[in-house]
Design a protein around this motif. Structure first.
Motif, PDB file in Angstrom:
ATOM      1  N   ALA A 118     -10.520 -52.149 -11.060  1.00  0.00           N
ATOM      2  CA  ALA A 118      -9.096 -52.595 -11.445  1.00  0.00           C
ATOM      3  C   ALA A 118      -9.219 -52.601 -12.836  1.00  0.00           C
ATOM      4  O   ALA A 118      -8.025 -52.251 -13.597  1.00  0.00           O
ATOM      5  CB  ALA A 118      -9.104 -53.770 -10.849  1.00  0.00           C
ATOM      6  N   PHE A 119     -10.224 -53.007 -13.562  1.00  0.00           N
ATOM      7  CA  PHE A 119     -10.356 -53.116 -15.110  1.00  0.00           C
ATOM      8  C   PHE A 119     -10.044 -51.641 -15.627  1.00  0.00           C
ATOM      9  O   PHE A 119      -9.183 -51.446 -16.340  1.00  0.00           O
ATOM     10  CB  PHE A 119     -11.310 -53.692 -15.698  1.00  0.00           C
ATOM     11  CG  PHE A 119     -11.529 -53.850 -17.176  1.00  0.00           C
ATOM     12  CD1 PHE A 119     -11.076 -54.761 -17.776  1.00  0.00           C
ATOM     13  CD2 PHE A 119     -12.103 -53.009 -17.827  1.00  0.00           C
ATOM     14  CE1 PHE A 119     -11.095 -55.015 -19.162  1.00  0.00           C
ATOM     15  CE2 PHE A 119     -12.248 -52.801 -19.249  1.00  0.00           C
ATOM     16  CZ  PHE A 119     -11.650 -53.804 -19.781  1.00  0.00           C
ATOM     17  N   LEU A 120     -11.012 -50.813 -15.227  1.00  0.00           N
ATOM     18  CA  LEU A 120     -10.961 -49.542 -15.727  1.00  0.00           C
ATOM     19  C   LEU A 120      -9.651 -48.365 -15.285  1.00  0.00           C
ATOM     20  O   LEU A 120      -9.370 -47.816 -16.028  1.00  0.00           O
ATOM     21  CB  LEU A 120     -12.310 -48.596 -15.094  1.00  0.00           C
ATOM     22  CG  LEU A 120     -13.653 -49.121 -15.588  1.00  0.00           C
ATOM     23  CD1 LEU A 120     -14.852 -48.675 -14.783  1.00  0.00           C
ATOM     24  CD2 LEU A 120     -13.519 -49.009 -17.197  1.00  0.00           C
ATOM     25  N   ALA A 121      -9.119 -49.004 -14.120  1.00  0.00           N
ATOM     26  CA  ALA A 121      -8.092 -48.223 -13.558  1.00  0.00           C
ATOM     27  C   ALA A 121      -6.610 -48.498 -14.590  1.00  0.00           C
ATOM     28  O   ALA A 121      -5.892 -47.808 -14.688  1.00  0.00           O
ATOM     29  CB  ALA A 121      -7.603 -48.542 -12.111  1.00  0.00           C
ATOM     30  N   ALA A 122      -6.862 -49.640 -15.102  1.00  0.00           N
ATOM     31  CA  ALA A 122      -5.614 -49.893 -16.221  1.00  0.00           C
ATOM     32  C   ALA A 122      -5.795 -49.452 -17.270  1.00  0.00           C
ATOM     33  O   ALA A 122      -4.776 -49.323 -18.247  1.00  0.00           O
ATOM     34  CB  ALA A 122      -5.527 -51.501 -16.229  1.00  0.00           C
ATOM     35  N   THR A 123      -7.147 -48.664 -17.910  1.00  0.00           N
ATOM     36  CA  THR A 123      -7.199 -48.251 -19.047  1.00  0.00           C
ATOM     37  C   THR A 123      -6.692 -46.529 -18.652  1.00  0.00           C
ATOM     38  O   THR A 123      -6.306 -46.273 -17.710  1.00  0.00           O
ATOM     39  CB  THR A 123      -8.649 -48.093 -19.407  1.00  0.00           C
ATOM     40  OG1 THR A 123      -9.448 -47.502 -18.566  1.00  0.00           O
ATOM     41  CG2 THR A 123      -8.857 -49.754 -19.873  1.00  0.00           C
ATOM     42  N   ILE A 124      -7.164 -45.995 -19.628  1.00  0.00           N
ATOM     43  CA  ILE A 124      -6.751 -44.246 -19.260  1.00  0.00           C
ATOM     44  C   ILE A 124      -7.613 -43.708 -18.585  1.00  0.00           C
ATOM     45  O   ILE A 124      -7.611 -42.208 -18.128  1.00  0.00           O
ATOM     46  CB  ILE A 124      -6.688 -43.620 -20.775  1.00  0.00           C
ATOM     47  CG1 ILE A 124      -7.949 -43.654 -21.554  1.00  0.00           C
ATOM     48  CG2 ILE A 124      -5.458 -43.939 -21.820  1.00  0.00           C
ATOM     49  CD1 ILE A 124      -7.934 -42.823 -22.813  1.00  0.00           C
ATOM     50  N   VAL A 126      -5.063 -56.426 -15.169  1.00  0.00           N
ATOM     51  CA  VAL A 126      -4.338 -57.040 -16.375  1.00  0.00           C
ATOM     52  C   VAL A 126      -5.230 -56.989 -17.674  1.00  0.00           C
ATOM     53  O   VAL A 126      -4.631 -56.663 -18.904  1.00  0.00           O
ATOM     54  CB  VAL A 126      -3.723 -58.557 -16.245  1.00  0.00           C
ATOM     55  CG1 VAL A 126      -3.364 -59.205 -17.468  1.00  0.00           C
ATOM     56  CG2 VAL A 126      -2.727 -58.606 -14.997  1.00  0.00           C
ATOM     57  N   LEU A 127      -6.398 -57.482 -17.467  1.00  0.00           N
ATOM     58  CA  LEU A 127      -7.502 -57.234 -18.724  1.00  0.00           C
ATOM     59  C   LEU A 127      -7.616 -55.917 -19.177  1.00  0.00           C
ATOM     60  O   LEU A 127      -7.649 -55.744 -20.261  1.00  0.00           O
ATOM     61  CB  LEU A 127      -8.766 -57.991 -18.499  1.00  0.00           C
ATOM     62  CG  LEU A 127      -8.625 -59.499 -18.317  1.00  0.00           C
ATOM     63  CD1 LEU A 127      -9.991 -59.976 -17.888  1.00  0.00           C
ATOM     64  CD2 LEU A 127      -8.373 -60.148 -19.567  1.00  0.00           C
ATOM     65  N   GLY A 128      -7.522 -55.077 -18.267  1.00  0.00           N
ATOM     66  CA  GLY A 128      -7.670 -53.402 -18.624  1.00  0.00           C
ATOM     67  C   GLY A 128      -6.235 -53.064 -19.227  1.00  0.00           C
ATOM     68  O   GLY A 128      -6.380 -52.385 -20.493  1.00  0.00           O
TER      69      GLY A 128
END
Length: 151
Positions: A19-25, A57-59
């Motif tokens: 989930a963290f990585l998915a929120a980044t590019i 959210v953190l991502g």
């Protein structure tokens, strides 16, 4: 599996990371992992929703932070967004304001919005609150659909 972590904890940690990585590019699919863990049935649904939401959210906060620092590099070849992509995101953000962050979970556009929010100096507190609401709603709807589907 790391020593001392049971399958349940490993599932939560994996979901958080994806989930963290998915929120980044990076192109990751946290939704697929969430549904898979729900179907497997070894994790509490509310726990999964909380972990996915916090990780996502953190991502997005990483993207916001990059937005704060990135403009000085916008003319470099490796810059992740083209001038036209940045212009579209800025127009969208200017038109709808901070509430456009409710759709920060949309593929491609969401990443650009969260970076743009950092570029345009959206305060972190409002960024986290609005992005958190949007992402929690998205995961909540997905969980509800999954629970209905698996009966």
């Amino acid at each position: 599996m790391p020593v001392g972590l049971g399958p349940s904890m490993t599932g939560y940690l994996s979901l958080f990371a994806v989930a963290f990585l998915a929120a980044t590019i990076l192109p990751m699919q946290s939704e697929a992992l969430l549904v898979g863990l729900m179907i497997h049935g070894q994790h509490g649904v509310l726990g999964l929703l909380a972990v996915a939401t916090v990780g996502n959210v953190l991502g997005s906060v990483v993207n916001w932070g990059l937005g704060h620092a990135v403009l000085r590099f916008q003319h470099k070849r490796w810059f992740p967004a083209s001038p036209s992509q940045m212009a579209r995101a800025e127009m969208w953000y200017a038109r709808y304001g901070r509430w456009s962050l409710l759709v920060s979970w949309f593929p491609v556009v969401g990443d650009a919005l969260t970076v743009t929010a950092g570029v345009l100096r959206e305060p972190l507190w409002s960024f986290v609150a609005i992005v958190g609401i949007g992402k929690a709603l998205r995961y909540g709807v997905l969980a509800w659909v999954t629970l209905v589907w698996i009966g």
